[in-house]
Design an enzyme around this catalytic site. Structure first.
Site, PDB file in Angstrom:
ATOM      1  N   ARG A  24     -15.491   0.834  -0.883  1.00 43.30           N
ATOM      2  CA  ARG A  24     -15.112  -0.433  -0.265  1.00 43.30           C
ATOM      3  C   ARG A  24     -15.208  -0.283   1.249  1.00 43.30           C
ATOM      4  O   ARG A  24     -14.710   0.715   1.800  1.00 43.30           O
ATOM      5  CB  ARG A  24     -13.690  -0.813  -0.667  1.00 43.30           C
ATOM      6  CG  ARG A  24     -13.237  -2.076   0.043  1.00 43.30           C
ATOM      7  CD  ARG A  24     -11.953  -2.598  -0.483  1.00 43.30           C
ATOM      8  NE  ARG A  24     -10.821  -1.821   0.001  1.00 43.30           N
ATOM      9  CZ  ARG A  24      -9.568  -2.052  -0.358  1.00 43.30           C
ATOM     10  NH1 ARG A  24      -9.310  -3.018  -1.225  1.00 43.30           N
ATOM     11  NH2 ARG A  24      -8.579  -1.336   0.103  1.00 43.30           N
ATOM     12  N   HIS A  78       0.825  -1.215   0.000  1.00 46.34           N
ATOM     13  CA  HIS A  78       0.000   0.000   0.000  1.00 46.34           C
ATOM     14  C   HIS A  78       0.853   1.257   0.000  1.00 46.34           C
ATOM     15  O   HIS A  78       0.430   2.309  -0.469  1.00 46.34           O
ATOM     16  CB  HIS A  78      -1.000  -0.033   1.155  1.00 46.34           C
ATOM     17  CG  HIS A  78      -2.114  -0.986   0.876  1.00 46.34           C
ATOM     18  ND1 HIS A  78      -2.118  -2.265   1.327  1.00 46.34           N
ATOM     19  CD2 HIS A  78      -3.222  -0.837   0.117  1.00 46.34           C
ATOM     20  CE1 HIS A  78      -3.199  -2.879   0.875  1.00 46.34           C
ATOM     21  NE2 HIS A  78      -3.884  -2.030   0.141  1.00 46.34           N
ATOM     22  N   ARG A  85       3.122  -9.220  -0.202  1.00 48.17           N
ATOM     23  CA  ARG A  85       3.276  -8.115  -1.165  1.00 48.17           C
ATOM     24  C   ARG A  85       4.098  -6.962  -0.613  1.00 48.17           C
ATOM     25  O   ARG A  85       4.496  -6.062  -1.343  1.00 48.17           O
ATOM     26  CB  ARG A  85       1.903  -7.633  -1.663  1.00 48.17           C
ATOM     27  CG  ARG A  85       0.984  -7.159  -0.575  1.00 48.17           C
ATOM     28  CD  ARG A  85      -0.440  -7.050  -1.074  1.00 48.17           C
ATOM     29  NE  ARG A  85      -0.762  -5.710  -1.536  1.00 48.17           N
ATOM     30  CZ  ARG A  85      -1.994  -5.234  -1.643  1.00 48.17           C
ATOM     31  NH1 ARG A  85      -3.036  -5.998  -1.334  1.00 48.17           N
ATOM     32  NH2 ARG A  85      -2.210  -4.014  -2.070  1.00 48.17           N
ATOM     33  N   CYS A 116      -9.683  -4.057 -10.175  1.00 50.21           N
ATOM     34  CA  CYS A 116      -9.301  -2.807  -9.515  1.00 50.21           C
ATOM     35  C   CYS A 116      -7.921  -2.889  -8.867  1.00 50.21           C
ATOM     36  O   CYS A 116      -7.480  -1.959  -8.211  1.00 50.21           O
ATOM     37  CB  CYS A 116     -10.349  -2.393  -8.477  1.00 50.21           C
ATOM     38  SG  CYS A 116     -10.477  -3.547  -7.114  1.00 50.21           S
ATOM     39  N   ASN A 145      -3.928  -7.437  -6.636  1.00 53.93           N
ATOM     40  CA  ASN A 145      -2.774  -7.308  -5.723  1.00 53.93           C
ATOM     41  C   ASN A 145      -2.795  -8.422  -4.688  1.00 53.93           C
ATOM     42  O   ASN A 145      -1.793  -9.098  -4.451  1.00 53.93           O
ATOM     43  CB  ASN A 145      -2.809  -5.959  -4.993  1.00 53.93           C
ATOM     44  CG  ASN A 145      -2.946  -4.809  -5.953  1.00 53.93           C
ATOM     45  OD1 ASN A 145      -2.566  -4.931  -7.109  1.00 53.93           O
ATOM     46  ND2 ASN A 145      -3.488  -3.693  -5.499  1.00 53.93           N
ATOM     47  N   ASP A 146      -3.949  -8.596  -4.067  1.00 54.47           N
ATOM     48  CA  ASP A 146      -4.048  -9.657  -3.067  1.00 54.47           C
ATOM     49  C   ASP A 146      -4.206 -11.022  -3.713  1.00 54.47           C
ATOM     50  O   ASP A 146      -3.710 -12.016  -3.190  1.00 54.47           O
ATOM     51  CB  ASP A 146      -5.216  -9.379  -2.106  1.00 54.47           C
ATOM     52  CG  ASP A 146      -4.795  -8.409  -1.011  1.00 54.47           C
ATOM     53  OD1 ASP A 146      -3.691  -8.565  -0.478  1.00 54.47           O
ATOM     54  OD2 ASP A 146      -5.562  -7.473  -0.717  1.00 54.47           O
ATOM     55  N   ARG A 179     -10.703   3.339  -1.236  1.00 58.10           N
ATOM     56  CA  ARG A 179     -10.121   2.570  -0.115  1.00 58.10           C
ATOM     57  C   ARG A 179     -10.402   3.342   1.177  1.00 58.10           C
ATOM     58  O   ARG A 179      -9.547   4.060   1.682  1.00 58.10           O
ATOM     59  CB  ARG A 179      -8.608   2.411  -0.311  1.00 58.10           C
ATOM     60  CG  ARG A 179      -8.203   1.498  -1.455  1.00 58.10           C
ATOM     61  CD  ARG A 179      -6.693   1.364  -1.525  1.00 58.10           C
ATOM     62  NE  ARG A 179      -6.255   0.249  -2.329  1.00 58.10           N
ATOM     63  CZ  ARG A 179      -5.829   0.326  -3.594  1.00 58.10           C
ATOM     64  NH1 ARG A 179      -5.795   1.498  -4.201  1.00 58.10           N
ATOM     65  NH2 ARG A 179      -5.434  -0.754  -4.242  1.00 58.10           N
ATOM     66  N   GLU A 193     -10.262 -11.602  -4.331  1.00 55.74           N
ATOM     67  CA  GLU A 193      -8.838 -11.425  -4.099  1.00 55.74           C
ATOM     68  C   GLU A 193      -8.232 -12.572  -3.281  1.00 55.74           C
ATOM     69  O   GLU A 193      -7.065 -12.562  -2.948  1.00 55.74           O
ATOM     70  CB  GLU A 193      -8.544 -10.065  -3.448  1.00 55.74           C
ATOM     71  CG  GLU A 193      -9.432  -9.693  -2.302  1.00 55.74           C
ATOM     72  CD  GLU A 193      -9.195  -8.262  -1.814  1.00 55.74           C
ATOM     73  OE1 GLU A 193      -8.259  -7.590  -2.255  1.00 55.74           O
ATOM     74  OE2 GLU A 193      -9.971  -7.834  -0.942  1.00 55.74           O
TER      75      GLU A 193
HETATM   76  C1  PEP Z   1      -6.192  -5.574  -4.425  1.00 57.24           C
HETATM   77  O1  PEP Z   1      -5.919  -6.356  -3.516  1.00 57.24           O
HETATM   78  O2  PEP Z   1      -5.895  -5.786  -5.613  1.00 57.24           O
HETATM   79  C2  PEP Z   1      -6.905  -4.316  -4.140  1.00 57.24           C
HETATM   80  C3  PEP Z   1      -7.366  -3.553  -5.108  1.00 57.24           C
HETATM   81  O3  PEP Z   1      -7.037  -3.933  -2.839  1.00 57.24           O
HETATM   82  P1  PEP Z   1      -5.818  -3.410  -1.954  1.00 57.24           P
HETATM   83  O4  PEP Z   1      -4.665  -3.132  -2.878  1.00 57.24           O
HETATM   84  O5  PEP Z   1      -6.258  -2.192  -1.238  1.00 57.24           O
HETATM   85  O6  PEP Z   1      -5.553  -4.553  -1.034  1.00 57.24           O
HETATM   86 MG    MG Z   2      -6.825  -6.129  -1.607  1.00 58.42          MG
END
Ligand code: PEP
Ligand code: MG
Length: 580
Positions: A341, A198, A475, A512, A464-465, A305, A441
């Site tokens: 979210r 993040h 990550r 996303c 991402n997750d 977020r 995710e």
């Molecule tokens: C993700 O996990 O891809 C996502 C969009 O949420 P975040 O990056 O806030 O975990």
């Molecule tokens: Mg996520």
């Protein structure tokens, strides 16, 4: 001496500026120059604080309670010894004089130097003494400043320095980055961190070049040195010679022209060459990001977020404050969709900067996101009421993070029903038909998609997750960042199947995660059937341009071939061909 450091590129572009060293969040202090005639007073301020801290330790030792552990006395002696060491008691005085630096900064500089040596020690006991050095220094800092160091001190540092400052830190948390959001910096570089952490995501949202995973930047760079941040290549050039500097200045100018050119696409509808319309939405962390969203001409907010509003504060935002923030975003979009979210706290986004994640055995897999909300009904209900109230002012949708079990969705729907009932009792308006979606995710959700499609109105793939959990790669950890691979066949299969199953079942689906804003992935995702992308606004126009230059018929076959390939080298070759 000039040298180049290589790290992971997280936010593109080039900045030339001066290095500004920043300490770890807990010991973050302002850096400013003191006037020539105030240097003696500053040294005195340092001496007084040192003495106060020493006296405090004496006092504590003289009044040790009878039931205190035996080590307590030894621990107080150790802290006194640490403060007596010339590295802390003398060297900062010299720094104050030589650099006309403020006392807090001089002390923390010296502490960093000292603790870096501890990191390299083989002996685990000695390595752990680093924490003692930090605690002893904190005692002096408190004596100097009466406690408050962070947001205000940062503001002071930014306000008194040159505009193009490059923040050089060992590590920055997402909460630190939010503080930086309020001040103008030219770039960010850190020793640790992953590309989709993040911290990196917020750096990207600031639209300034950033690099993570540089390993020893904090140690090798001195305050005020000239640096070039090449955020596209992940290169940090320290003390560049004039020819290199001139070359980068020229590239900087080219990038500026390029950005201007892209701006012309703002009102062009996003569609492929063969006429298929594509929705381009924006991701935001805070309501103030809306200026950029509107400038980029986004058709909606695909991911707000909301948890970022909860960081860096001792009290949680109340319903009214949350409602106003969500309502402002909904109003700004003038009837276009806004996907809010629900709180995704936990993992690298700890509440109240509590550092809570360090006490959990495995924060990314712990009480995070929807799990946290369901365990904290009052916090959850307050947020749901605020979101519902905002739904009266625009087209608001609710998105649930990290779903893995059907019962999590079912319980949330019960919470939403209660929140609605509470609003009915208060006679407050909201959109009765507000849509509820889920983030895909966790691989379990992707694999068992139909279960969730029955209960949800839409889906959004959080790549991402999804990558983190599919490949078992933290990550935020740069030690495994090289294994973070969006093109891994397992990842592509999960993404492709989710898009296909959702589309066939008539359930709207978006991506996303950072993949949606990655130009290398645009054609592949289009070929796999994706029609809604949500990304940071800074990436939106470049992605739009790519879409405008893509013929769906051409990319669909290649996307299917990439999906079938088992040879990673071939996958990359085919992706290059797809993007040619
Ligand atoms: C993700 O996990 O891809 C996502 C969009 O949420 P975040 O990056 O806030 O975990
Ligand atoms: Mg996520």
């Amino acid at each position: 001496m000039n040298f180049v450091l290589h790290g992971h590129a997280v936010s593109g572009g080039i900045t030339v500026g001066y290095a500004h060293l920043v300490s770890t969040a807990r010991l973050e202090v302002a850096h400013y120059e003191v006037d020539e005639d105030k240097v003696d007073a500053e040294v005195k301020r340092f001496d007084v604080a040192m003495k106060l801290a020493q006296d405090e330790l004496y006092e504590l030792k003289a009044h040790i309670p009878a039931d205190a552990p035996a080590e307590f006395s030894a621990f107080l002696d150790l802290h006194r010894m640490i403060l007596n060491d010339s590295a802390l008691s003398q060297a900062p005085r010299e720094l104050i004089r030589e650099r006309r630096a403020n006392a807090e900064w001089a002390l923390v500089q010296q502490m960093e130097r000292l603790t870096e040596r501890f990191d390299e020690m083989e002996d685990a006991y000695l390595r752990e003494r680093k924490a003692d050095v930090q605690q002893a220094v904190e005692r002096v800092l408190k004596a100097m400043m009466g406690g408050a160091i962070t947001s205000d001190s940062l503001a002071q540092a930014a306000a008194t320095e040159e505009q193009k400052l490059i923040v050089v830190a060992h590590d920055l948390s997402p909460a630190d980055m939010i503080l930086f959001k309020r001040h103008k910096y030219g770039g960010f570089v850190t020793d640790v961190g992953g590309v989709t952490s993040h911290t990196a995501i917020v750096a990207r949202s600031l639209g300034i070049p950033a690099i993570v995973g540089l390993h020893h930047a904090r140690q090798m760079i001195s305050e005020g040195e000239t640096v070039i941040v090449d955020g596209t290549q992940g290169l940090l050039i320290v003390n560049p010679d004039p020819i290199v500097l001139a070359e980068y200045r020229a590239r900087q100018a080219e990038l500026k022209t390029e950005r201007k050119r892209l701006k012309r696409l703002k009102s062009t509808p996003a569609a492929t060459v063969d006429g298929t319309p594509i929705e381009l939405f924006a991701n935001i962390e805070l309501p103030q990001d809306m200026t950029e969203v509107l400038e980029a001409g986004a058709e909606g907010v695909g991911l707000f977020r909301t948890e970022f509003m909860f960081l860096n504060r001792s009290e949680l935002p109340r319903e009214e404050e949350q409602f106003e923030a969500y309502r402002d975003v909904a109003k700004a979009m003038k009837g276009r969709p806004v996907v809010l979210r629900t709180l995704d706290l936990g993992a690298d986004k700890a509440l109240n900067g509590s550092g809570e994640q360090h006490t959990m055995p495995n924060p990314a897999m712990g009480l995070r996101a929807i799990r946290f909300c369901l365990a904290e009904p009052q916090i959850f209900l307050t947020q749901l009421r605020a979101i519902l109230r905002a739904s009266h002012y625009g087209k608001v949708r609710i998105l649930l993070p990290m779903i893995a079990h059907l019962h999590e969705v079912e319980q949330t729907l019960v919470f939403i029903a209660s929140a609605k009932q509470q609003l009915d009792e208060r006679k407050l308006p909201y959109d009765k038909a507000v849509e509820v979606g889920g983030m895909i995710e966790i691989p379990a959700a992707a694999l068992a998609l139909p279960i969730f499609m029955k209960r949800l109105n839409f889906l959004s793939i959080g790549t991402n997750d999804l990558i983190q959990y599919t490949l078992a790669i933290d990550r935020t950890d740069d030690a495994v960042a090289h294994l973070y691979d969006p093109l891994h066949p397992a990842v592509l299969t999960l993404v492709a199947n989710t898009i296909q199953t959702a589309t066939r079942g008539g359930c709207p689906v978006a991506v996303c995660g950072e993949m949606a804003g990655d130009l290398q992935m645009t054609r592949l995702l289009l070929g796999l059937g994706l029609r809604n992308f949500s990304m940071h606004p800074s990436q939106l126009l470049a992605i739009k341009e790519k879409i405008l230059r893509t013929r769906l018929a051409d990319v669909q076959t290649m996307a299917q071939r990439i999906l079938r390939t088992t040879d990673p080298a071939k996958t990359r070759d085919m992706l290059t061909e797809l993007n040619a």
